[in-house]
Design a protein around this motif. Structure first.
Motif, short mmCIF file in Angstrom:
data_model
loop_
_atom_site.label_atom_id
_atom_site.label_comp_id
_atom_site.label_asym_id
_atom_site.label_seq_id
_atom_site.Cartn_x
_atom_site.Cartn_y
_atom_site.Cartn_z
N ALA A 174 0.83 -1.21 0.00
CA ALA A 174 0.00 0.00 0.00
C ALA A 174 0.87 1.26 0.00
CB ALA A 174 -0.93 0.00 1.21
N CYS A 175 2.13 1.12 0.40
CA CYS A 175 3.05 2.26 0.43
C CYS A 175 3.87 2.38 -0.85
CB CYS A 175 4.02 2.12 1.62
SG CYS A 175 3.23 2.09 3.24
N LEU A 176 3.59 1.53 -1.83
CA LEU A 176 4.37 1.51 -3.07
C LEU A 176 4.20 2.83 -3.81
CD1 LEU A 176 6.14 -0.68 -4.49
CD2 LEU A 176 4.16 -1.16 -5.93
N PRO A 177 5.30 3.55 -4.08
CA PRO A 177 5.21 4.88 -4.70
C PRO A 177 5.15 4.80 -6.23
CG PRO A 177 7.47 4.42 -4.16
CD PRO A 177 6.68 3.22 -3.70
N LYS A 178 4.73 5.89 -6.84
CA LYS A 178 4.77 6.04 -8.29
C LYS A 178 6.16 6.54 -8.70
CE LYS A 178 0.38 5.03 -8.63
NZ LYS A 178 -0.07 3.73 -9.20
N LYS A 179 6.54 6.28 -9.94
CA LYS A 179 7.88 6.65 -10.36
C LYS A 179 8.09 8.16 -10.44
CE LYS A 179 6.84 5.89 -15.30
NZ LYS A 179 7.18 5.05 -16.48
N HIS A 180 6.99 8.92 -10.59
CA HIS A 180 7.14 10.37 -10.66
C HIS A 180 7.46 10.99 -9.30
CE1 HIS A 180 3.25 11.26 -8.74
NE2 HIS A 180 2.74 10.28 -9.48
N GLU A 181 7.40 10.20 -8.23
CA GLU A 181 7.71 10.70 -6.90
C GLU A 181 9.21 10.75 -6.64
OE1 GLU A 181 5.35 8.95 -3.69
OE2 GLU A 181 3.93 8.19 -5.18
N PHE A 182 10.00 10.23 -7.58
CA PHE A 182 11.44 10.15 -7.39
C PHE A 182 12.19 11.18 -8.22
CE2 PHE A 182 9.87 5.84 -6.56
CZ PHE A 182 10.53 5.52 -5.37
N SER A 183 13.36 11.54 -7.72
CA SER A 183 14.36 12.27 -8.50
C SER A 183 15.55 11.33 -8.66
CB SER A 183 14.78 13.55 -7.77
OG SER A 183 15.83 14.20 -8.46
N PHE A 184 15.74 10.82 -9.87
CA PHE A 184 16.81 9.86 -10.12
C PHE A 184 18.08 10.61 -10.53
CE2 PHE A 184 12.94 7.36 -10.76
CZ PHE A 184 13.23 6.25 -9.96
N CYS A 185 19.13 10.46 -9.73
CA CYS A 185 20.35 11.24 -9.89
C CYS A 185 21.55 10.31 -10.06
CB CYS A 185 20.57 12.13 -8.66
SG CYS A 185 19.11 13.07 -8.14
N LEU B 33 20.73 15.87 -3.35
CA LEU B 33 19.80 15.82 -2.22
C LEU B 33 19.00 17.12 -2.11
CD1 LEU B 33 22.08 14.14 0.48
CD2 LEU B 33 20.04 13.12 -0.57
N GLU B 34 19.68 18.26 -2.27
CA GLU B 34 19.01 19.55 -2.16
C GLU B 34 18.01 19.74 -3.30
OE1 GLU B 34 19.04 21.66 0.20
OE2 GLU B 34 20.71 20.92 1.43
N ASP B 35 18.39 19.40 -4.51
CA ASP B 35 17.49 19.54 -5.65
C ASP B 35 16.23 18.71 -5.47
OD1 ASP B 35 19.34 21.21 -6.82
OD2 ASP B 35 20.05 19.76 -8.31
N ALA B 36 16.40 17.48 -4.99
CA ALA B 36 15.24 16.61 -4.77
C ALA B 36 14.35 17.15 -3.67
CB ALA B 36 15.71 15.20 -4.43
N ALA B 37 14.96 17.63 -2.59
CA ALA B 37 14.18 18.16 -1.46
C ALA B 37 13.37 19.38 -1.89
CB ALA B 37 15.11 18.50 -0.30
N LYS B 38 13.97 20.26 -2.68
CA LYS B 38 13.26 21.46 -3.15
C LYS B 38 12.07 21.09 -4.03
CE LYS B 38 17.31 24.49 -3.02
NZ LYS B 38 18.32 25.22 -3.84
N ALA B 39 12.21 19.99 -4.76
CA ALA B 39 11.12 19.53 -5.63
C ALA B 39 10.13 18.65 -4.88
CB ALA B 39 11.70 18.76 -6.81
N GLY B 40 10.41 18.38 -3.60
CA GLY B 40 9.54 17.51 -2.81
C GLY B 40 9.56 16.08 -3.27
N LYS B 41 10.71 15.64 -3.82
CA LYS B 41 10.81 14.28 -4.35
C LYS B 41 11.84 13.46 -3.57
CE LYS B 41 9.28 15.21 -9.06
NZ LYS B 41 9.53 14.93 -10.50
N VAL B 42 11.68 12.16 -3.63
CA VAL B 42 12.61 11.23 -3.01
C VAL B 42 13.87 11.16 -3.86
CG1 VAL B 42 12.98 8.85 -2.28
CG2 VAL B 42 10.72 9.91 -2.01
N CYS B 43 15.02 11.31 -3.23
CA CYS B 43 16.28 11.30 -3.97
C CYS B 43 16.80 9.87 -4.10
CB CYS B 43 17.32 12.16 -3.26
SG CYS B 43 18.90 12.29 -4.14
N VAL B 44 17.05 9.46 -5.33
CA VAL B 44 17.69 8.17 -5.60
C VAL B 44 19.03 8.46 -6.24
CG1 VAL B 44 17.55 5.95 -6.78
CG2 VAL B 44 15.47 7.05 -5.93
#
Length: 312
Positions: free
Chosen positions: A8-19, A82-93
């Motif tokens: 139920a906690c499985l996220p969508k791929k748009h929730e991530f920032s892939f770096c 990490l900062e870029d992802a946080a500003k976008a409200g996304k999970v950093c990978v």
């Protein structure tokens, strides 16, 4: 694999920032092949990762058709991601630039008592070839579905390529080293990489997360295949043949995290993270460490009898 609560906690791929963290890897045909291997695995999932690269190589990365920006040296690049992802409200990978594949081994969840039993279990396990996007989704679902007050904000894969050793530990562990080559970090965490370090920064980052959030989430059945220490460019260009830069960084880690960072039992200039239990005093520096978890995976080979199933 995932419980109903974790699913139920499985996220969508748009929730991530892939770096992808990379530097000086476009100078050789091997480096270019590795880069395109990583890029293609994301593109096959409909995802375009952002490459954080050194300024001198930016045009070379862009010429390959990559979405790239200047990240600077290794640690500043990691913190920028990490900062870029946080500003976008996304999970950093964060992803290394030389990962050839991601595999998940579905077998016994509890650790085996002996290495022989663990090796046998790894050969019985089904091996799923998964995408980097699916790997990140799986790890984050495990993190967010954790049933404890100490919710992990950092998750990752097993740090070695030895599947037998992976089955010698539980399916997940909560206070163990998270390898910097592939990890998932929640945007709400204030933890950042220490700019005093030039190597082994992932040990410090793991310790910071355990100290701040009480735990991490390492998925010990997820294994990556990467080169490390033999490729050109990247962190390999920071190391010196005598190992003095490794030792300098180890001294910083031991000063910051006394009782948690220990010398490797058999490998020079390598360390082991053993986080002290709350009810115990930190282990003595001179005590003999258990079988080690290196910061760099060894050359990976799948079990001979493992079933292979591809997962997009």
């Amino acid at each position: 694999c995932l419980s109903s609560h974790e699913f139920a906690c499985l996220p969508k791929k748009h929730e991530f920032s892939f770096c992808v963290i990379s530097a000086r890897r476009t100078n050789t045909p091997e480096g270019v092949r590795d880069i395109m291997c990583v890029e293609s695995q994301f593109k096959n999932c409909g995802v375009t990762p952002l490459w954080y690269v050194d300024e001198a190589s930016l045009q070379a990365y862009c010429a390959l058709g990559l979405d790239a920006k200047v990240g600077g040296k290794l640690i500043p690049a990691r913190n920028m991601a990490l900062e870029d992802a946080a500003k976008a409200g996304k999970v950093c990978v964060q992803v290394s630039d030389d990962i050839a594949r991601w595999d998940y081994f579905d077998g016994q969840s509890e650790k085996r008592k002996t290495l022989a039993e663990a090796n046998a279990e790894s050969k019985r396990a089904e091996r799923y070839k998964v995408s980097p996007v699916a790997a990140a989704q799986f790890i984050l679902a495990k993190m967010r579905g954790a049933d404890s007050e100490s919710k992990p904000h950092l998750g990752g894969v097993y740090p070695l390529g030895n599947t037998g050793h992976a089955f010698a530990t539980d399916e997940v562990s909560r206070q163990n080293f998270i390898l910097g080559d592939f990890f998932v970090a929640e945007p709400s965490s204030p933890c950042r990489f220490d700019t005093e370090l030039t190597l082994k920064e992932d040990y410090d980052y793991t310790c910071s997360h355990i100290q701040k959030h009480g735990s991490v989430m390492r998925c010990n059945r997820m294994i990556i295949r990467a080169k490390h220490e033999t490729n050109s460019g990247g962190a390999c260009s920071v190391r010196d043949a005598a190992g003095e830069r490794e030792r300098e960084n180890i001294r910083v880690l031991q000063r910051k995290w006394p009782g948690a960072i220990h010398p490797h039992a058999t490998r020079p200039n390598q360390i082991v993270l053993r986080w002290p239990k709350k009810e115990q005093k930190p282990p003595a520096e001179s005590s003999k460490p258990p079988p080690a978890e290196s910061s760099k995976p060894k050359k990976w080979r799948p079990p001979k009898n493992a079933a292979v199933i591809a997962v997009a």
